[in-house]
Design a protein around this motif. Sequence first.
Motif, mmCIF file in Angstrom:
data_model
loop_
_atom_site.group_PDB
_atom_site.id
_atom_site.type_symbol
_atom_site.label_atom_id
_atom_site.label_comp_id
_atom_site.label_asym_id
_atom_site.label_seq_id
_atom_site.Cartn_x
_atom_site.Cartn_y
_atom_site.Cartn_z
ATOM 1 N N ASP A 29 -9.207 -7.928 -6.358
ATOM 2 C CA ASP A 29 -8.239 -6.857 -6.150
ATOM 3 C C ASP A 29 -7.267 -7.197 -5.026
ATOM 4 N N PRO A 30 -6.038 -6.669 -5.113
ATOM 5 C CA PRO A 30 -5.053 -6.927 -4.058
ATOM 6 C C PRO A 30 -5.499 -6.371 -2.709
ATOM 7 N N VAL A 31 -4.993 -6.987 -1.656
ATOM 8 C CA VAL A 31 -5.254 -6.497 -0.301
ATOM 9 C C VAL A 31 -4.002 -5.906 0.342
ATOM 10 N N LEU A 32 -2.846 -6.138 -0.280
ATOM 11 C CA LEU A 32 -1.588 -5.646 0.269
ATOM 12 C C LEU A 32 -0.644 -5.287 -0.867
ATOM 13 N N TYR A 33 -0.048 -4.105 -0.754
ATOM 14 C CA TYR A 33 0.943 -3.626 -1.732
ATOM 15 C C TYR A 33 2.239 -3.330 -0.999
ATOM 16 N N LEU A 34 3.346 -3.769 -1.548
ATOM 17 C CA LEU A 34 4.653 -3.385 -1.037
ATOM 18 C C LEU A 34 5.401 -2.733 -2.183
ATOM 19 N N SER A 35 5.979 -1.564 -1.915
ATOM 20 C CA SER A 35 6.658 -0.810 -2.963
ATOM 21 C C SER A 35 8.055 -0.404 -2.523
ATOM 22 N N GLU A 36 8.969 -0.484 -3.472
ATOM 23 C CA GLU A 36 10.304 0.076 -3.321
ATOM 24 C C GLU A 36 10.285 1.398 -4.076
ATOM 25 N N LEU A 37 10.681 2.478 -3.394
ATOM 26 C CA LEU A 37 10.623 3.809 -3.977
ATOM 27 C C LEU A 37 12.018 4.384 -4.125
ATOM 28 N N GLY A 38 12.280 4.966 -5.282
ATOM 29 C CA GLY A 38 13.542 5.640 -5.496
ATOM 30 C C GLY A 38 13.565 6.981 -4.788
ATOM 31 N N ASP A 39 14.706 7.652 -4.818
ATOM 32 C CA ASP A 39 14.848 8.957 -4.170
ATOM 33 C C ASP A 39 13.885 9.993 -4.746
ATOM 34 N N ASP A 40 13.422 9.771 -5.991
ATOM 35 C CA ASP A 40 12.492 10.692 -6.634
ATOM 36 C C ASP A 40 11.033 10.408 -6.277
ATOM 37 N N GLY A 41 10.793 9.366 -5.466
ATOM 38 C CA GLY A 41 9.440 9.034 -5.051
ATOM 39 C C GLY A 41 8.691 8.106 -5.988
ATOM 40 N N TYR A 42 9.307 7.721 -7.092
ATOM 41 C CA TYR A 42 8.670 6.800 -8.034
ATOM 42 C C TYR A 42 8.959 5.352 -7.646
ATOM 43 N N GLU A 43 7.980 4.484 -7.900
ATOM 44 C CA GLU A 43 8.171 3.056 -7.630
ATOM 45 C C GLU A 43 9.227 2.487 -8.569
ATOM 46 N N THR A 44 10.108 1.653 -8.008
ATOM 47 C CA THR A 44 11.074 0.931 -8.826
ATOM 48 C C THR A 44 10.754 -0.559 -8.872
ATOM 49 N N ARG A 45 10.089 -1.040 -7.816
ATOM 50 C CA ARG A 45 9.589 -2.420 -7.775
ATOM 51 C C ARG A 45 8.328 -2.430 -6.922
ATOM 52 N N LYS A 46 7.434 -3.383 -7.229
ATOM 53 C CA LYS A 46 6.176 -3.484 -6.481
ATOM 54 C C LYS A 46 5.765 -4.947 -6.396
ATOM 55 N N VAL A 47 5.180 -5.309 -5.258
ATOM 56 C CA VAL A 47 4.588 -6.637 -5.068
ATOM 57 C C VAL A 47 3.163 -6.436 -4.584
ATOM 58 N N GLN A 48 2.236 -7.189 -5.158
ATOM 59 C CA GLN A 48 0.838 -7.154 -4.731
ATOM 60 C C GLN A 48 0.442 -8.534 -4.234
ATOM 61 N N PHE A 49 -0.266 -8.570 -3.093
ATOM 62 C CA PHE A 49 -0.766 -9.829 -2.548
ATOM 63 C C PHE A 49 -2.289 -9.810 -2.546
ATOM 64 N N TYR A 50 -2.868 -10.956 -2.863
ATOM 65 C CA TYR A 50 -4.307 -11.091 -2.969
ATOM 66 C C TYR A 50 -4.863 -11.934 -1.833
ATOM 67 N N ARG A 51 -6.145 -11.796 -1.627
ATOM 68 C CA ARG A 51 -6.845 -12.503 -0.560
ATOM 69 C C ARG A 51 -6.659 -14.020 -0.667
ATOM 70 N N ASP A 52 -6.593 -14.532 -1.896
ATOM 71 C CA ASP A 52 -6.483 -15.979 -2.104
ATOM 72 C C ASP A 52 -5.053 -16.499 -1.948
ATOM 73 N N GLY A 53 -4.113 -15.618 -1.593
ATOM 74 C CA GLY A 53 -2.740 -16.041 -1.343
ATOM 75 C C GLY A 53 -1.784 -15.836 -2.504
ATOM 76 N N ARG A 54 -2.298 -15.546 -3.679
ATOM 77 C CA ARG A 54 -1.382 -15.341 -4.811
ATOM 78 C C ARG A 54 -0.743 -13.964 -4.736
ATOM 79 N N SER A 55 0.349 -13.822 -5.445
ATOM 80 C CA SER A 55 1.055 -12.546 -5.493
ATOM 81 C C SER A 55 1.502 -12.268 -6.915
#
Length: 93
Positions: A15-41
Amino acid sequence: MRYVKVAWVHDFADDPVLYLSELGDDGYETRKVQFYRDGRSEWADGSFETATVDLSEIPFPSLEEISSQPEFTAQVITPEEFERAWNEAHTDF
């Protein structure tokens, strides 16, 4: 747009250990990046998702609500920090 980072402290290897999200004015995600313990994203946006990363179908909760759970820490980040992570995830793709 708002940009948030959520760290998840856990012992699950797949499972990911870090999430980064771009949120629109409506609060919904428009883009997301997940990073994992092993370095992959992985990433998702309005036109690309995978079996392990997709955009949420509900509005993003408040940072206080997320951080009230002991295994999560949520914070606001800059657009530049999100873009660096987004670009990094795309080079791994």
